[in-house]
Design an enzyme around this catalytic site. Sequence first.
Site, PDB file in Angstrom:
ATOM      1  N   LYS A  98      48.853  52.921  48.735  1.00 30.16           N
ATOM      2  CA  LYS A  98      48.064  52.328  49.820  1.00 30.16           C
ATOM      3  C   LYS A  98      48.824  52.488  51.132  1.00 30.16           C
ATOM      4  CE  LYS A  98      47.875  48.554  52.100  1.00 30.16           C
ATOM      5  NZ  LYS A  98      47.439  49.096  53.393  1.00 30.16           N
ATOM      6  N   GLU A 129      61.550  46.363  51.131  1.00 30.49           N
ATOM      7  CA  GLU A 129      62.331  46.816  52.291  1.00 30.49           C
ATOM      8  C   GLU A 129      61.688  46.171  53.511  1.00 30.49           C
ATOM      9  OE1 GLU A 129      65.042  48.515  52.369  1.00 30.49           O
ATOM     10  OE2 GLU A 129      65.090  49.208  50.293  1.00 30.49           O
ATOM     11  N   CYS A 173      62.735  49.784  61.665  1.00 28.09           N
ATOM     12  CA  CYS A 173      63.373  48.630  61.024  1.00 28.09           C
ATOM     13  C   CYS A 173      64.850  48.588  61.404  1.00 28.09           C
ATOM     14  CB  CYS A 173      63.209  48.713  59.523  1.00 28.09           C
ATOM     15  SG  CYS A 173      63.680  50.305  58.857  1.00 28.09           S
ATOM     16  N   GLU A 224      62.420  39.414  64.936  1.00 31.80           N
ATOM     17  CA  GLU A 224      62.099  40.842  65.045  1.00 31.80           C
ATOM     18  C   GLU A 224      60.915  41.017  65.993  1.00 31.80           C
ATOM     19  OE1 GLU A 224      60.458  42.945  61.601  1.00 31.80           O
ATOM     20  OE2 GLU A 224      61.872  44.580  62.010  1.00 31.80           O
TER      21      GLU A 224
HETATM   22  P1  NAD Z   1      53.236  44.790  57.419  1.00 24.10           P
HETATM   23  O1  NAD Z   1      54.048  43.870  56.604  1.00 24.10           O
HETATM   24  O2  NAD Z   1      52.221  44.214  58.321  1.00 24.10           O
HETATM   25  O3  NAD Z   1      52.450  45.829  56.478  1.00 24.10           O
HETATM   26  C1  NAD Z   1      53.117  46.675  55.561  1.00 24.10           C
HETATM   27  C2  NAD Z   1      52.130  47.096  54.484  1.00 24.10           C
HETATM   28  O4  NAD Z   1      51.816  45.952  53.673  1.00 24.10           O
HETATM   29  C3  NAD Z   1      50.791  47.595  55.025  1.00 24.10           C
HETATM   30  O5  NAD Z   1      50.329  48.676  54.239  1.00 24.10           O
HETATM   31  C4  NAD Z   1      49.889  46.384  54.861  1.00 24.10           C
HETATM   32  O6  NAD Z   1      48.518  46.716  54.762  1.00 24.10           O
HETATM   33  C5  NAD Z   1      50.410  45.800  53.563  1.00 24.10           C
HETATM   34  N1  NAD Z   1      50.132  44.376  53.348  1.00 24.10           N
HETATM   35  C6  NAD Z   1      49.988  43.408  54.287  1.00 24.10           C
HETATM   36  N2  NAD Z   1      49.762  42.215  53.690  1.00 24.10           N
HETATM   37  C7  NAD Z   1      49.782  42.428  52.349  1.00 24.10           C
HETATM   38  C8  NAD Z   1      49.628  41.596  51.203  1.00 24.10           C
HETATM   39  N3  NAD Z   1      49.413  40.281  51.320  1.00 24.10           N
HETATM   40  N4  NAD Z   1      49.723  42.137  49.979  1.00 24.10           N
HETATM   41  C9  NAD Z   1      49.969  43.465  49.844  1.00 24.10           C
HETATM   42  N5  NAD Z   1      50.095  44.309  50.877  1.00 24.10           N
HETATM   43  C10 NAD Z   1      50.020  43.795  52.126  1.00 24.10           C
HETATM   44  O7  NAD Z   1      54.281  45.704  58.226  1.00 24.10           O
HETATM   45  P2  NAD Z   1      53.987  46.819  59.321  1.00 24.10           P
HETATM   46  O8  NAD Z   1      53.580  46.164  60.595  1.00 24.10           O
HETATM   47  O9  NAD Z   1      53.100  47.888  58.763  1.00 24.10           O
HETATM   48  O10 NAD Z   1      55.455  47.455  59.482  1.00 24.10           O
HETATM   49  C11 NAD Z   1      56.435  46.887  60.275  1.00 24.10           C
HETATM   50  C12 NAD Z   1      57.430  46.083  59.441  1.00 24.10           C
HETATM   51  O11 NAD Z   1      57.996  46.923  58.438  1.00 24.10           O
HETATM   52  C13 NAD Z   1      58.607  45.593  60.259  1.00 24.10           C
HETATM   53  O12 NAD Z   1      58.951  44.286  59.866  1.00 24.10           O
HETATM   54  C14 NAD Z   1      59.724  46.564  59.897  1.00 24.10           C
HETATM   55  O13 NAD Z   1      61.022  46.075  60.069  1.00 24.10           O
HETATM   56  C15 NAD Z   1      59.415  46.821  58.457  1.00 24.10           C
HETATM   57  N6  NAD Z   1      60.037  48.055  58.014  1.00 24.10           N
HETATM   58  C16 NAD Z   1      61.118  47.967  57.170  1.00 24.10           C
HETATM   59  C17 NAD Z   1      61.769  49.127  56.744  1.00 24.10           C
HETATM   60  C18 NAD Z   1      62.935  49.050  55.805  1.00 24.10           C
HETATM   61  O14 NAD Z   1      63.230  50.052  55.177  1.00 24.10           O
HETATM   62  N7  NAD Z   1      63.620  47.921  55.676  1.00 24.10           N
HETATM   63  C19 NAD Z   1      61.308  50.383  57.176  1.00 24.10           C
HETATM   64  C20 NAD Z   1      60.215  50.428  58.051  1.00 24.10           C
HETATM   65  C21 NAD Z   1      59.579  49.255  58.445  1.00 24.10           C
END
Ligand code: NAD
Length: 499
Positions: free
Chosen positions: A178, A253, A287, A388
Amino acid sequence: MTITDAQTFKNFIGGEWVDAASGETFESVSPADGETIGIFPKSSAEDVDRAVAAAKAAFEDWRLVPAPKRGEILFRFARLVEDHKDDLTDLMTHEMGKVKAEAGGDVQEAIDMSYYMAGEGRRLWGQTTPSELKDKFNMSVRMPIGVVGVITPWNFPIAIPSWKIAPALVCGNTVVFKPATDTPLLGERFVELLVEAGVPAGVVNIVHGGGAAVGDRLVRHPDVPVITLTGSRETGVQVMRNAADHLKHIHLELGGKNAIIVLDDADLDLAMDGIVWSAFGTTGQRCTAASRVIVQEDVYDALASKLVAAAEKLRLGVGWEDDTDVGPVINRTALEKIDSYTKIGVDEGAKLLTGGEVATGNGLDKGHYYRPTIFGDVDAQMRIAQEEIFGPTTALIKVKDFDEAIRVSNGIRYGLSSSIFTRDVNKAFRAMRDLAAGITYVNAGTIGAEVHLPFGGTKDTGNGHREAGQAALDVFTEWKSIYVDYSGKLQRAQIDTAE
Ligand code: NAD
């Protein structure tokens, strides 16, 4: 392009391209200029259930395909991604917004990871050990687990799927993927190339749609034993909670609040380059972005003025133009969140040194652009130094000495990336030991991970797992210990040891 001539895309389930069961759709829109990139199925639990059933059925054959053969498919995939690097890069500048050089780097990371994991097909090492008994052979092997639910964010829309899908596949699992709703076309292209590389029907499935409908169903589905999620801390907490009833393997992550330490013996120009790249690269939406800069007091003023001058020179614009330094942020919600943190910083008493506003004019009004923002005189406990923001905002924090710098760097809930600029080898090694983070850079910014070392963070950045390198294999396999007794008689471990 207008909505009427935008192309419509589908889910890929059990080897077929299909619409969402509901027939509903959503649009992917460019953050750079508002162009409609494509129309995608807005899927629901019904679509997830079909994809999981297809992946579960495909697992029975895929797990028996010799691992080197699975690796060969990944090798072909890596070659295809290389062939398509330019068009994927261009698409990324439009759909996600990052500038061309960085988009190319994102694609390159997927190439590197796929080659690396292709090679794992001929390793996947276990252990052989002596036995405490005569005529007995001991070994451990990695076993695939089953269907892996892969849930990805938008900020590395080709690289992050490769970090998860390549190791999942080489280990013998099948996948329901997804992608983020902001970057569905890049997810779609990724799967098209896997199919072209020869991944059998049902082994990789893609289901487009939101976290609440598609992601959550994957997380709760009883036939999905592994969930790998990259996203925000808040999403990670929900996912872990919602998966608890099935005791799934959860790999998270999550966020970061990474700091660069600059000591008074540092090469300030080098530090400035590292900070600008780490704070404003990918418009701060990494991130590992450096959203804090911890500076020893003697060099604070000099570094602050260098940084402000460098930030003000950065050219904002669409990512596909060669002279753009900083692209848009992903969407309006993100723009508003970033702007709200500027107000929070000012209210908290931090000094806005540059930026701090939405960028307009010269066509920027068509997208979501924010001026690179630097706050000075930041207290380590302020919200802008603790939370963040995920945008082009960084906070300068003045400290007296090395020990205070380490304390401030560690004084956050996250633990992803860290960095120190110093010419003192003793301090560099102490920092390597004492910084509470999954990654430490010396005389480089907070970004620049390579695919063959573990990637991930301590504390609230995750739950103890690592992506990339050999560490990734632990997410996607279970260990089995095997004992073969060839003595022809009953030998009791821990009891018959004297013979
Ligand atoms: P997000 O948490 O909003 O979404 C991430 C994914 O999770 C999306 O595909 C979203 O549709 C899905 N999702 C959301 N709610 C869900 C639920 N309840 N159940 C299952 N899936 C769900 O994050 P984002 O805005 O897409 O990305 C930014 C975040 O990602 C930042 O916090 C960033 O630090 C983090 N990030 C971390 C790393 C790492 O390796 N540590 C790398 C890149 C981004």
